[in-house]
Write an enzyme that holds these catalytic residues in place. Structure first.
Site, PDB file in Angstrom:
ATOM      1  CB  VAL A 109     -39.185  -8.904  18.122  1.00 42.71           C
ATOM      2  CG1 VAL A 109     -40.186  -9.994  17.717  1.00 42.71           C
ATOM      3  CG2 VAL A 109     -39.925  -7.644  18.535  1.00 42.71           C
ATOM      4  CB  THR A 112     -38.368 -10.889  13.560  1.00 42.41           C
ATOM      5  OG1 THR A 112     -37.658  -9.927  14.324  1.00 42.41           O
ATOM      6  CG2 THR A 112     -39.815 -10.881  13.980  1.00 42.41           C
ATOM      7  CB  SER A 114     -35.016  -7.651  11.290  1.00 40.42           C
ATOM      8  OG  SER A 114     -36.364  -7.650  11.725  1.00 40.42           O
ATOM      9  CB  CYS A 115     -34.810  -9.933  16.716  1.00 42.12           C
ATOM     10  SG  CYS A 115     -33.566 -11.231  16.780  1.00 42.12           S
ATOM     11  N   GLY A 116     -31.982  -8.258  15.939  1.00 45.42           N
ATOM     12  CA  GLY A 116     -30.785  -7.709  16.546  1.00 45.42           C
ATOM     13  C   GLY A 116     -30.118  -8.646  17.521  1.00 45.42           C
TER      14      GLY A 116
END
Length: 279
Positions: A109, A112, A114-116
Site C-alpha cells: 500500500v 501509507t 507503514s507501506c514498506g
C-alpha cells in the site's frame, strides 16, 4: 455520529492550587475500512465524516476517481459479536466495472507511511497511479501575501480545536483565498482524506484550482494525497519531509512550508508563486 468530543475528569494544578473539574477531549476511535466486504485498513480517527474519510482514503489508494466509482458506503451492522453496530466499521461497495485491487496481508500500500516502500519506489508508485496529473492542470498563480493570510483563516474556522486544543486541521482554499472546506481530525492524514472524500462525493475531483493548507508538517503521505486528488498547491505551517519535497518536484506539486505570517519557504513548484524579486 456525534462523538467528536468527550468529557473526562481531570485534576488541575495552577500555581500550586489544586482543583478537580471535567475537561473536554477530542474523541479518538478506530475505524476499519472494508472494500466490497473485505478488510482493507484501520485508522485511528475522530468520528464524523466517516464515509468521506473512507472515500478519500480510497482516492489516495488509486481505487476511486469519481463519485460514479462508488455503489454504496455503509456502516456495517452487527460489527460486534453481540450484533451491535459500533459505527466504527465502514464498507465501501464499488460500482460495477470498477477494478477491485488485490488485498493481501503482504500487499504494497504505497499510500501509507507503514507501506514498506521508500525513496524512488514510493515516488514511482504515486506518479504512475495518479489519475489527475498536476502538470496538465490549468495554471494557478498565488501571491505570497495571500498565502500569508490563510493560516489565520484556518485557525479561525477550527471549532473543535477551540474546545479541545487537540486536533489537526486541513482546509481547501480557492486561488483567491476563499475558504471552501475545512475538516478537523486527531490524524492530519484523516483530515485531508475527509476533504478529498467530500470533494469526490460532490463530483469536484480533480481539485485543480485549490490550495490545500494543513496545520502541521507536510509529510510524504500528505503530499501524495494532494497529488492523487489533483491539488496543485500544498502549504503547511510546519516543515516538509525530504521525501515530500522529492515527490513535489517529481509531480509538479507546489510545496510551501513554514507558512507563518509573511514568512514561508517554497520547496518545489515555485512557478505557481508570484515572486516579485530574484531568488
Amino acid at each position: 455520529m456525534g462523538r467528536v468530543t468527550e468529557r473526562r475528569r481531570t485534576i488541575r494544578i495552577r500555581d500550586g492550587a489544586v482543583t478537580t473539574r471535567p475537561d473536554t477531549l477530542v474523541a479518538e476511535e478506530p475505524m476499519e475500512i472494508r472494500l466490497n466486504g473485505k478488510p482493507l485498513a484501520i485508522t485511528m480517527r475522530t468520528p464524523g465524516d466517516d464515509f468521506a474519510l473512507a472515500a478519500g482514503f480510497l482516492v489516495s489508494e488509486g481505487v476511486l476517481g469519481s463519485a460514479e466509482d462508488v455503489r454504496s458506503i455503509v456502516y456495517c451492522a452487527g460489527a460486534t459479536d453481540d450484533g451491535r453496530n459500533t459505527y466504527n466499521v465502514v464498507d465501501v461497495q464499488l460500482a460495477p466495472g470498477v477494478p477491485m485491487p488485490d488485498i493481501t496481508l503482504e500487499r504494497n500500500v504505497y499510500t501509507t507511511s507503514s507501506c514498506g516502500l521508500c525513496g524512488k519506489a514510493s515516488l514511482d508508485a504515486v506518479r504512475t497511479t495518479a489519475r489527475f496529473p498536476i502538470a496538465d492542470t490549468p495554471p494557478v498563480r498565488v501571491e505570497p501575501a495571500l498565502l500569508s493570510l490563510l493560516p489565520d483563516r484556518l485557525r479561525a474556522a477550527q471549532q473543535v480545536f477551540d474546545r479541545t486544543g487537540g486536533l489537526h486541521a486541513a482546509a481547501l482554499f480557492s486561488e483567491d483565498g476563499e475558504l471552501l472546506d475545512i475538516r478537523e481530525d486527531v490524524g492530519r492524514h484523516n483530515a485531508v482524506d475527509k476533504l478529498v472524500g467530500r470533494a469526490l462525493q460532490q463530483g469536484l475531483l480533480p481539485l485543480s484550482r485549490v490550495i490545500l493548507l494543513v496545520s502541521g508538517r507536510a509529510s510524504f503521505e500528505l503530499a501524495q494525497k494532494a497529488v492523487m486528488a489533483g491539488i496543485p498547491v500544498l502549504a503547511a505551517v510546519s516543515a516538509p519531509s525530504s521525501l515530500a519535497v522529492d515527490l513535489a518536484a517529481e509531480t509538479g506539486l507546489t510545496l510551501v512550508g513554514f507558512l507563518r505570517g509573511p514568512s514561508m519557504n517554497v520547496y518545489a513548484g515555485d512557478d505557481r508563486i508570484a515572486l516579485h524579486s530574484e531568488v
